[in-house]
Design an enzyme around this catalytic site. Structure first.
Site, PDB file in Angstrom:
ATOM      1  N   ASP A  30      -1.431   6.747   6.314  1.00 47.86           N
ATOM      2  CA  ASP A  30      -2.548   5.870   5.988  1.00 47.86           C
ATOM      3  C   ASP A  30      -2.761   4.931   7.171  1.00 47.86           C
ATOM      4  O   ASP A  30      -1.955   4.036   7.423  1.00 47.86           O
ATOM      5  CB  ASP A  30      -2.217   5.085   4.714  1.00 47.86           C
ATOM      6  CG  ASP A  30      -3.311   4.111   4.311  1.00 47.86           C
ATOM      7  OD1 ASP A  30      -4.296   3.963   5.056  1.00 47.86           O
ATOM      8  OD2 ASP A  30      -3.161   3.479   3.250  1.00 47.86           O
TER       9      ASP A  30
ATOM     10  N   TRP B 299       0.813  -1.213   0.000  1.00 50.42           N
ATOM     11  CA  TRP B 299       0.000   0.000   0.000  1.00 50.42           C
ATOM     12  C   TRP B 299       0.844   1.258   0.000  1.00 50.42           C
ATOM     13  O   TRP B 299       0.400   2.315  -0.464  1.00 50.42           O
ATOM     14  CB  TRP B 299      -1.001  -0.039   1.147  1.00 50.42           C
ATOM     15  CG  TRP B 299      -1.991  -1.139   0.930  1.00 50.42           C
ATOM     16  CD1 TRP B 299      -2.116  -2.304   1.647  1.00 50.42           C
ATOM     17  CD2 TRP B 299      -2.945  -1.234  -0.126  1.00 50.42           C
ATOM     18  NE1 TRP B 299      -3.088  -3.101   1.105  1.00 50.42           N
ATOM     19  CE2 TRP B 299      -3.617  -2.472   0.014  1.00 50.42           C
ATOM     20  CE3 TRP B 299      -3.297  -0.391  -1.186  1.00 50.42           C
ATOM     21  CZ2 TRP B 299      -4.627  -2.879  -0.861  1.00 50.42           C
ATOM     22  CZ3 TRP B 299      -4.301  -0.800  -2.060  1.00 50.42           C
ATOM     23  CH2 TRP B 299      -4.957  -2.030  -1.891  1.00 50.42           C
TER      24      TRP B 299
ATOM     25  N   LYS C 278     -12.221  -1.719   7.810  1.00 51.36           N
ATOM     26  CA  LYS C 278     -11.435  -2.650   8.605  1.00 51.36           C
ATOM     27  C   LYS C 278     -11.740  -2.496  10.092  1.00 51.36           C
ATOM     28  O   LYS C 278     -12.117  -3.446  10.761  1.00 51.36           O
ATOM     29  CB  LYS C 278      -9.953  -2.460   8.309  1.00 51.36           C
ATOM     30  CG  LYS C 278      -9.633  -2.628   6.814  1.00 51.36           C
ATOM     31  CD  LYS C 278      -8.200  -2.313   6.481  1.00 51.36           C
ATOM     32  CE  LYS C 278      -7.967  -2.243   4.977  1.00 51.36           C
ATOM     33  NZ  LYS C 278      -8.238  -3.514   4.290  1.00 51.36           N
TER      34      LYS C 278
END
Length: 361
Positions: A172, A102, A196
């Protein structure tokens, strides 16, 4: 009905009390004669839902008053493209630390708009460790420094907030937000896809220091301007109201359960159970991440061969342990242990792992 333990990395398991409340309120919400999905986002009823969700999130994460909180459509990848547009001048350098898949994606989204300096990259080492802070090659005048707080696929997590000097730190937090206490003031901006730890897929949270919103950034449409969203309380356009409502229920559930300090305790206990099963297997299970940066949220591990891996996935599903197949980028097995995963789920997985090894080792 029997709900299985869902180890999916996202969309991920949601708290059962939240799902039951949403189920009970689906046809008619709060006595208004319609579902929350059907009422106007500009109605007093929904504006109250949105305001309560923000107030509860501020309480949960101890967000200071000098930070704006935005609730935006889409996922974290969308925010990755918006960061340089909102906070970097054309051609200005931005620094990115790449610690996994990511982090690489964040770089890809920024490159069309800015001069990306990859200050550190863990890929040559197989993304088994986070590059040491002393080795980062930061720019002198970067608009910001970006990190991925937790790598969902490779299973690495920053356990300390790095000091990056004068440039604001952007992060992030999609896969570990609200999993433990966090000093928001150490960051210029935090963003997270909700699917999540915070709620369902389709909505993201952006927590940004208000003075950074004064930056001119780059020419962009109004819909891509964080300032415009902040000025309209995240209702510049029609927001994903159902997702926002579910996020609010999830955040309230976390507060009722004891807040981030309690979830930090639970998450440490859950991850310890699974790591103990790996480390105590004599090499039958293998986690390749440096122990100092092992993720509490996403635990990837490998078996001796592909046949055993396929058998593990199949048999674990039959045992009521869902979505343990590893990401296609790395293979193997991955267990995601977000806030809504109970300790009993982690214990069930650890027990299955030991039984599977005994039968196949």
């Amino acid at each position: 009905m029997t709900r299985a333990y869902n180890f999916s990395a996202g969309p991920a398991t949601l708290p059962e009390p939240v799902l039951r409340q949403a189920q009970a309120e689906m046809l008619e919400w709060n006595g208004v004669g319609a579902s929350i999905v059907e009422i106007s986002h500009r109605s007093a009823d929904f504006i109250a839902v949105a305001a309560q969700a923000e107030a509860d999130l501020r309480s949960l994460l101890a967000i200071p008053d000098d930070y704006a909180v935005l609730f935006l459509s889409g996922g974290a990848t969308t925010q990755q493209a918006l960061l340089p547009l909102n906070f970097a001048a054309p051609g200005q350098a931005v620094d990115y630390v790449v610690s996994g898949h990511w982090g690489k994606t964040a770089v890809k989204q920024a490159k069309p708009y800015v001069a990306v300096n990859v200050a550190a990259d863990g890929e040559p080492g197989g993304f088994h460790d986070i590059p040491a802070r002393a080795d980062w090659r930061l720019s002198d005048d970067a608009a910001y420094v970006h990190i991925t707080a937790n790598e969902t696929i490779h299973g690495l997590e920053f356990r300390d907030v790095p000091d990056v000097g004068a440039a604001p730190l952007f992060a992030d937090f999609s896969s570990n937000i609200a999993s433990e206490p966090l000093d928001v003031s150490k960051f210029g901006l935090i963003y997270a896809g909700a699917q999540k730890n915070l709620g369902p897929v389709g909505i993201s949270v952006v927590i940004v220091r208000r003075d950074l919103l004064e930056r001119a950034g780059q020419p962009r449409a109004d819909i891509f301007d964080y300032r415009s969203h902040a000025a309209r309380d995240s209702m510049l356009n029609t927001p994903p109201t159902w997702n926002w409502y579910l996020l609010g229920l999830t955040v309230k559930w976390m507060l009722d359960e004891g807040g981030v300090a309690e979830f930090a305790r639970r998450n440490a206990a859950k991850s310890a159970l699974v790591y103990q099963a790996i480390d105590g297997s004599g090499g039958f299970y293998r986690n390749e991440v440096a122990k100092a940066v092992r993720s509490r949220m996403n635990i990837p591990f490998f078996l001796p061969d592909e046949d055993l891996t396929a058998r593990f996935v199949s048999e674990s599903k039959q045992a009521g342990l869902l979505a343990l197949k590893g990401h296609k980028a790395v293979g193997g097995i991955r267990a995601s242990l977000y806030n809504a995963m109970p300790l009993a789920g982690a214990q069930a997985l650890a027990d299955f792992m030991r039984d599977f090894q005994q039968r196949n080792g």
